[in-house]
Design a protein around this motif. Sequence first.
Motif, PDB file in Angstrom:
ATOM      1  N   ILE A  15      38.024  38.790  49.034  1.00 32.38           N
ATOM      2  CA  ILE A  15      38.770  39.580  49.572  1.00 32.38           C
ATOM      3  C   ILE A  15      39.706  39.541  49.301  1.00 32.38           C
ATOM      4  O   ILE A  15      40.332  41.585  48.616  1.00 32.38           O
ATOM      5  N   LEU A  61      39.407  40.412  45.492  1.00 26.95           N
ATOM      6  CA  LEU A  61      38.980  41.210  44.095  1.00 26.95           C
ATOM      7  C   LEU A  61      39.203  42.363  45.000  1.00 26.95           C
ATOM      8  O   LEU A  61      39.823  43.264  44.914  1.00 26.95           O
ATOM      9  N   THR A 104      40.924  43.748  47.530  1.00 18.39           N
ATOM     10  CA  THR A 104      42.385  44.015  47.933  1.00 18.39           C
ATOM     11  C   THR A 104      43.168  44.530  46.784  1.00 18.39           C
ATOM     12  O   THR A 104      43.861  45.443  46.921  1.00 18.39           O
ATOM     13  N   LEU A 139      45.601  33.101  49.081  1.00 19.53           N
ATOM     14  CA  LEU A 139      45.379  34.485  49.008  1.00 19.53           C
ATOM     15  C   LEU A 139      46.347  35.579  48.040  1.00 19.53           C
ATOM     16  O   LEU A 139      45.609  36.677  47.142  1.00 19.53           O
ATOM     17  N   THR A 187      45.399  37.351  44.771  1.00 20.95           N
ATOM     18  CA  THR A 187      45.520  38.659  44.911  1.00 20.95           C
ATOM     19  C   THR A 187      46.056  39.554  44.018  1.00 20.95           C
ATOM     20  O   THR A 187      46.309  40.241  42.584  1.00 20.95           O
ATOM     21  N   LEU A 188      47.072  38.996  43.794  1.00 22.88           N
ATOM     22  CA  LEU A 188      48.379  40.092  42.824  1.00 22.88           C
ATOM     23  C   LEU A 188      47.679  39.010  40.883  1.00 22.88           C
ATOM     24  O   LEU A 188      48.237  40.759  40.673  1.00 22.88           O
ATOM     25  N   SER A 189      47.421  38.384  40.963  1.00 25.42           N
ATOM     26  CA  SER A 189      47.075  37.674  39.719  1.00 25.42           C
ATOM     27  C   SER A 189      45.683  39.123  39.405  1.00 25.42           C
ATOM     28  O   SER A 189      45.456  39.602  37.717  1.00 25.42           O
ATOM     29  N   TYR A 213      45.363  41.865  40.879  1.00 22.84           N
ATOM     30  CA  TYR A 213      45.963  43.300  40.787  1.00 22.84           C
ATOM     31  C   TYR A 213      46.527  43.514  39.121  1.00 22.84           C
ATOM     32  O   TYR A 213      46.693  44.368  38.883  1.00 22.84           O
TER      33      TYR A 213
END
Lengths: 269, 282, 291
Positions: free
Chosen positions: B79, B81, B83, B145, B149-151, B153
């Motif tokens: 999820i 990845l 996003t 999450l 996600t941010l890492s 991104y």
Amino acid sequence: MAEKVIKPNLSVVGKNQKEIIEIKNFQVWINENHILDDIQLSIPKNEITCIIGPSGSGKSTLIRSINRINDDVTGLNTQGEIIFNGLSINEKDVDVAQLRTQIGMVFQKPCVFPKSIKENVLFGIQHLKKLSKLEKLQIAEENLKAVSLWKEVSHRLNDKAISLSIGQQQRLCIARTLAVKPEVILLDEPTSSLDPVSTRAIEDMMVKLKENYTIVFVTHNIQQAKRIADNLVFICDGKLIEQGPASIIFSCSSNPQTKAYLRDEYCDC
Amino acid sequence: MNRKLQNNLFYASVGIAVFVCSLILLFLFGIIIWNGLPALSLDFLTNTSAEFGASGGIVYQIFGSILLIIFAALICLPIALGTAIYKSEYLKNDTVHKIINTLIYSLNGIPSVIFGIFGLIFFVNILNMGISWFVGSIILSMMILPTVTLSTYQSINSIPTVYRESSSALGLNKWQVIVQVLLPQGFSGAITGLLIGIARAIGETAPIMFIATAFSGVEFPSSFLEPVSTLPTHILALAQQATNPAALQNAWGASLVLVILVIIFSISALFIRLRHQTISKR
Amino acid sequence: MLGSTNKIGKYYVYGSTLISAFIVFLIFTILLINSWDAISIIGLDLLSFKWNAATGEFGILPMLFGTFVVTFISLLIAVPLGIYTAIFTSEILPSKYRFVVKSLLELLAGIPSIIFGLIGIAFFSIWIQDIFNLQSGRTILTAGILLSIMILPTIITLTDDAFHHIPDKYRESAKGLGLYKFEIIKEILIPIAKPDLKAAILLAFGRALGETMAVMLVIGSIDKIPEPIYNWLSPGQTITSKLGREIAETSFGSVHFSAMIFMGLLLFILVLILTILSQNSLKSSNGRLYE
Ligand SMILES: Nc1ncnc2c1ncn2[C@@H]1O[C@H](COP(=O)(O)OP(=O)(O)O)[C@@H](O)[C@H]1O
Ligand SMILES: [Mg+2]
């Protein structure tokens, strides 16, 4: 007694040869790199001393040593002495903040504080003494006039300083330094990020300011040095190659390295 | 007042603050190590607990904690990845980007106990999954999450556009560019984020204590829907019998093990991040 | 064939993003629905001073009071301590040690809150008990002090970053005018870093409001506002400690349960507001989550 009478006379005509700053056997290392090697230099009062040399030669390091703004550079070590008004400034117990009120500095890129134009001019001086509202306005006017900025900003003194053009900002930075009333002003390539018009304005200003201040002006622009310098100091690769009256060095320097640099802006030392 | 004096006073206050913080740091780690070491032994790590934790070891607790975070990572990764790729490669609208960011930051800010009661209502009661370790993994995956996600991104987004353009110029379609060019480089960000997330998740108590764990009578689970015991909930149970010195001793032992696990995950994350930085600098 | 993986990939990333974005709404909706009973049945009586499940009284003010006082104490200690320490790490300590400091802070931030709880029980509450000669050291003050230590790394590290992001030219220009370090920090650096400092404090505020385990173990868990109101050396209760202690023993679907969830909803909204304010205050909003 007699000397005291003669002194002011000489300074009025601008020919006082008394040195305000003496640099003796001055060396600088940053980490293991020998940045400045055995600098001997004297800076006469009420004149413009230009320091020229290729980039990376150590001009900034030298000028930044004169008011010890280099103190916080990590790995920096110095040897030798810088004497200002007869006092050695490298002693441990020197109050550097106090020293810097006497030796002011203007940097390559203008750096206005996120405050109004007026607050910027007053920023240094108001720490030194209490000022009334009227005095504040007077000081702002006087110093903005000295840098020929008054006409342009007198109607918007309370605007953010960041709204000025880069050239105006740099002049504001000079006004801010003048307000503190230092004896010496150090300028490290103050025009290198400015347009030609602002550059000329600052050069003209320097010539006016030397009546009341001693000016040390770093530039890599030989033409600029020609226009304003009374004295010239040529530094290359951390060594002082030549110093003396600008007119003599420009017209008949005997040093081959200086000659090559003045001709080609290139040197292989 | 004299300016110089004020300056010195200022330095003095800074000195005091630094001194206090150093004391706190020394005290905390000193206490954890000093009290934890005597409890540690091979038996402690490999035996099951007895007498409500007052004797025996913590092997089920270590197992339970690791089981929870492994599945949390497995649930979270795809999820996160997806996003991250969407944010970096598909999303062009600034407003939507801001909204999604706000939602992700909000998710990250939600207090852990809220995740716990959410899991209790939604999974345990409404979906009727009962108290089970798998629910714990789902909840922990939600908590980590945002970090993952941010890492991810950041590492995908920092790949220069040239890579995308030159591989598109070779005839790769968007998805192929993503899978073959961006993901291999962005993966280190995902792993870093996962490790940081796991380091945080493994120490969480509040989100799992109502929904995934039981204190006594726990063995290796034989299905997805059974409770386990974990290190943090075990420490909680032991801390509540603080008057029993043997229980307290084991609580310190379990704490030291937990801190060591956290440090292992954090250091691995740091290691991967540093290694990747030097590679991308070359 | 190629086109279809492209399409499937697109569905996959859209789906993932929807799930990520949906979770916050789902949590909010679940909390709202489950606190509805409390809102409609108890109504304004929720805002009263007495909580007694046996008599059906569910006043949440004691918990709200505890939550804010504990958070207040922790910020009162941690904000000045943290900012002064960050001034040291960013403005005085040579930057080659920065990595060490950052690692130590990360280590400190990584200690699970349950371990802080254990330390609180084994040491802090005992100290408070002895120093103030109390029957029990599990008090509002104990919780506040413990919490201040837990939010300290957040404040230090974010403040340090905020100062670190200010270009050196400001420091040098101010130094060139003959200012002392404290003047430079007070009048140049702090005003420039102000939005980031605000964000750091708001974030720490949110963390403190939501912290559960450590607070729950040392606060004493009495659902009362102390008498007099400033007697913080008496036991109290926060929303989180109440939820942590009681929710598992409350039967799902009861008014009692719903009143508990209502407090959870309040906490959720408060923290959400703080998080959003904090993010808006940060100029560079990316990458602050895990650094
Ligand atoms: N902070 C520093 N760390 C390491 N080396 C430096 C630093 N500052 C300057 N140097 C080195 O010192 C030399 C002189 O630099 P500088 O005084 O800035 O030259 P200039 O102003 O004449 O261009 C250069 O070789 C530069 O690389
Ligand atoms: Mg230079």
